[in-house]
Design an enzyme around this catalytic site. Sequence first.
Site, PDB file in Angstrom:
ATOM      1  N   GLY B  47      37.398 -55.612 -16.069  1.00  0.00           N
ATOM      2  CA  GLY B  47      36.157 -55.209 -15.403  1.00  0.00           C
ATOM      3  C   GLY B  47      35.099 -54.629 -16.314  1.00  0.00           C
ATOM      4  O   GLY B  47      33.899 -54.782 -16.062  1.00  0.00           O
ATOM      5  N   GLU B 102      35.530 -47.708 -18.941  1.00  0.00           N
ATOM      6  CA  GLU B 102      36.120 -48.208 -17.693  1.00  0.00           C
ATOM      7  C   GLU B 102      34.998 -48.634 -16.756  1.00  0.00           C
ATOM      8  O   GLU B 102      33.941 -47.990 -16.719  1.00  0.00           O
ATOM      9  CB  GLU B 102      36.975 -47.081 -17.077  1.00  0.00           C
ATOM     10  CG  GLU B 102      37.671 -47.389 -15.783  1.00  0.00           C
ATOM     11  CD  GLU B 102      38.744 -48.468 -15.867  1.00  0.00           C
ATOM     12  OE1 GLU B 102      38.407 -49.622 -16.173  1.00  0.00           O
ATOM     13  OE2 GLU B 102      39.915 -48.159 -15.584  1.00  0.00           O
ATOM     14  N   ASP B 103      35.231 -49.712 -16.006  1.00  0.00           N
ATOM     15  CA  ASP B 103      34.173 -50.154 -15.087  1.00  0.00           C
ATOM     16  C   ASP B 103      34.018 -49.180 -13.921  1.00  0.00           C
ATOM     17  O   ASP B 103      32.929 -48.794 -13.555  1.00  0.00           O
ATOM     18  CB  ASP B 103      34.450 -51.586 -14.579  1.00  0.00           C
ATOM     19  CG  ASP B 103      35.837 -51.732 -13.966  1.00  0.00           C
ATOM     20  OD1 ASP B 103      36.654 -50.785 -14.071  1.00  0.00           O
ATOM     21  OD2 ASP B 103      36.130 -52.800 -13.393  1.00  0.00           O
ATOM     22  N   ASP B 106      38.092 -44.528  -9.846  1.00  0.00           N
ATOM     23  CA  ASP B 106      38.255 -44.145  -8.436  1.00  0.00           C
ATOM     24  C   ASP B 106      39.483 -43.261  -8.250  1.00  0.00           C
ATOM     25  O   ASP B 106      39.382 -42.045  -8.285  1.00  0.00           O
ATOM     26  CB  ASP B 106      38.214 -45.357  -7.493  1.00  0.00           C
ATOM     27  CG  ASP B 106      39.124 -46.491  -7.907  1.00  0.00           C
ATOM     28  OD1 ASP B 106      39.958 -46.302  -8.802  1.00  0.00           O
ATOM     29  OD2 ASP B 106      39.010 -47.579  -7.325  1.00  0.00           O
ATOM     30  N   PHE B 155      33.359 -50.399  -1.059  1.00  0.00           N
ATOM     31  CA  PHE B 155      33.985 -51.476  -1.830  1.00  0.00           C
ATOM     32  C   PHE B 155      32.871 -52.241  -2.522  1.00  0.00           C
ATOM     33  O   PHE B 155      32.052 -52.893  -1.866  1.00  0.00           O
ATOM     34  CB  PHE B 155      34.803 -52.391  -0.917  1.00  0.00           C
ATOM     35  CG  PHE B 155      35.737 -53.251  -1.710  1.00  0.00           C
ATOM     36  CD1 PHE B 155      36.997 -52.800  -2.059  1.00  0.00           C
ATOM     37  CD2 PHE B 155      35.337 -54.513  -2.154  1.00  0.00           C
ATOM     38  CE1 PHE B 155      37.850 -53.573  -2.821  1.00  0.00           C
ATOM     39  CE2 PHE B 155      36.189 -55.287  -2.917  1.00  0.00           C
ATOM     40  CZ  PHE B 155      37.454 -54.820  -3.254  1.00  0.00           C
ATOM     41  N   VAL B 156      32.829 -52.137  -3.851  1.00  0.00           N
ATOM     42  CA  VAL B 156      31.694 -52.712  -4.573  1.00  0.00           C
ATOM     43  C   VAL B 156      32.140 -53.834  -5.524  1.00  0.00           C
ATOM     44  O   VAL B 156      33.287 -53.849  -5.993  1.00  0.00           O
ATOM     45  CB  VAL B 156      30.920 -51.632  -5.370  1.00  0.00           C
ATOM     46  CG1 VAL B 156      30.259 -50.653  -4.430  1.00  0.00           C
ATOM     47  CG2 VAL B 156      31.829 -50.918  -6.356  1.00  0.00           C
ATOM     48  N   ARG B 168      32.238 -61.133 -10.308  1.00  0.00           N
ATOM     49  CA  ARG B 168      32.208 -60.364 -11.552  1.00  0.00           C
ATOM     50  C   ARG B 168      30.884 -60.523 -12.297  1.00  0.00           C
ATOM     51  O   ARG B 168      30.376 -59.590 -12.906  1.00  0.00           O
ATOM     52  CB  ARG B 168      33.306 -60.879 -12.498  1.00  0.00           C
ATOM     53  CG  ARG B 168      34.584 -60.110 -12.445  1.00  0.00           C
ATOM     54  CD  ARG B 168      35.447 -60.497 -13.637  1.00  0.00           C
ATOM     55  NE  ARG B 168      36.859 -60.485 -13.300  1.00  0.00           N
ATOM     56  CZ  ARG B 168      37.582 -59.380 -13.170  1.00  0.00           C
ATOM     57  NH1 ARG B 168      37.022 -58.193 -13.319  1.00  0.00           N
ATOM     58  NH2 ARG B 168      38.859 -59.459 -12.870  1.00  0.00           N
TER      59      ARG B 168
END
Lengths: 329, 179
Positions: B47, B102-103, B106, B155-156, B168
Site C-alpha cells: 500500500g 505505512e499507507d 489503523d 473504509f477508504v 490502488r
Amino acid sequence: MAVVTISRHFGSGGEFVAQLVAEKMGYLLVNKAIIAKNMRSFGTYDPEMAYFDEKTVKLENGEKNLEMEQRRRNYLEGLHEFFYDMAIRENLVILGRGGQILFRDFPPSLHVKIMAPLQNRLARVSRLYHLDEAASARLISEQDRDREAYLRQVFGCNWLDPELYNLVINTGLTGLEESAAIIVKAAQLKEGAGEVPIQELEERLLEQQENTAAIHDASGTSPHFAHPSEAEFARMLDFYRIKWLYEPKTFPLEWDSEGAVTEAFSPDFYLPDQDLYLELTTQKQKLVWKKNKKIRRLKEIYPEVQIKIIYGRDYRGLLKKYGIEEEGE
Amino acid sequence: MKQKREHSLEVLLTREQIQTRVAQLGEEITRDYKGAGELVLAAVLRGSVYFAVDLSRHLDLPFILDFIGISSYGRGSAYEGIVRITKDLESNIAHKNVLLLEDILDTGLTLNYLIRNLNTRNPSSLRVCAFLDMPARRIVDIPVDYCGFNLPDLFVVGYGLDYHERYRNLEFVAELQEL
C-alpha cells in the site's frame, strides 16, 4: 424479644461484627439477604429492592420520579412492619436501615455504632475488594454518603448523633472479635442474662469471610470463548503475535450496603504487553448502552485501568479489511 | 455464493491536497534528518509504494529506499498461521536511522509487529510515518512521528489502498461505499 442494632461506617468491619454477635448470641442476623427472603413471604417484596435498600431518592432533572418515590415509600413501610413483626417473634441483630431509630424505645434493645479511622477502613476495603487506595476512598465516601443521607431522608436524623447509640466502638482500637464480645456482654447486661452463650464460631466465620473475598477475585484463563467473534479476534491477535489473556480479571463495580458485590465486569481480553483491556461487542449500537455504562463506571472506580471497546461496526470493519466473511452473514 | 457488490466512491482527499501534504512531510523529514546520519526509508508493501515514491521526491538529503512486506491476516494460506515477513529489507539497518512508511495506521497490529522486529536489528533510530491515521480503529498504541492525514473510521481506497486489489492506482483517496 431482644434487639441489637448495629450501624456501621463502610469498611469498619461492622458486618462481620454483627455476624459474630448474632452467632454468639444465637440471634437472627437481619441483613439484606434475610430481608429479601422474608419480605417475599411477608407480601411486601419489591424486585427492585436493591434500588431502595439503604439508598436515598435520586432526583431526575431536579425532580423526583413520583412513581419510584411511591414504590420506595411502600417498600419502606413494608420493611419497617417486617422489622416489628420479626422482633415480636425473634431475637434480632439488625444491620443498618435505621434500626437504632425504629427500636429506640424498645425495652430490651442495644444500639451500637461501629466506626474506624479512615486509614483502617481504606486498608480493609482495599484488601477485601482488591482496590487501590483511591478507588477504596471513593467507595467508602459513596457508601457513607448514602447511609448518612438515608437516615436524614427517611427519619430526619443525623447518623453521627451519639445520642442514638448505647455504644460507639472504634474497630481501629478494638479488634473485631473483641468488639463483638463487648456488644454481647453489653446486650446480656441489658437483658439481665447471666451466662455467655457458646463462642466457638470465630474460626469458621473467619474462614467464611475469606472465602467470600476470594470469590471477588475469581478469574478464568481457559479460553472457552463466549462468542465466535471472540475466537476470531483471538486468532487475529495470535497472528500478529500479540500476547493476550481471555477474561483474566473481574472488576467489581457496585456493592450493596453490606459490601457484597452486586455488579461486576470482566473485559474480554487483556494484552499484558500493552497493559490494556479490550471489550469486544458485536451487539447493535443501540443495545450497547448497558456495556458503555459499565465501562464508564469501571473507569470511575479504576482510573488507572486502560480499556478499549471494539464495537460491532469496528469489528465488522476489521473483517472487511482482512477480507473475512462474517459468520452468519 | 455471495454476489459481488457494487460500490461508489466519495472523494475525501483530492490529488492536490495529497501532493501538498506529502511535500510538507518531505520538508519536515528533511529538516529533522539532515546531518543525522544514514537514513533508510522502509516502505511497507504494497500500500505505501505510491506514498513512498512521492515522499522521496521531496526529500533533500541522502537516503536508501527499501521495502518490506509482511503477510496479512485473513488472506490466503497465512490465515491459520502467524505473521511473517514475505519480503525483507535488503539493507542492513544496524546503526542507521530507519523511517517506516505505512499507507494507513489503523489497528496498529501490523506496525506493532514490524517495530518489534526491526528494533531487534539495532537501528540507531526507528520512527513511523503514516500517510493516513485512523486513531478510532486503534487496538495497540503506536507512536506516530509523521502523519499525512487523520481520518475518521471509514473504509477508504486509493493512493495505494485497495479493496480486493482494486482502486490502488487512484490519485485521490475516497470512501468506498456499498450500493
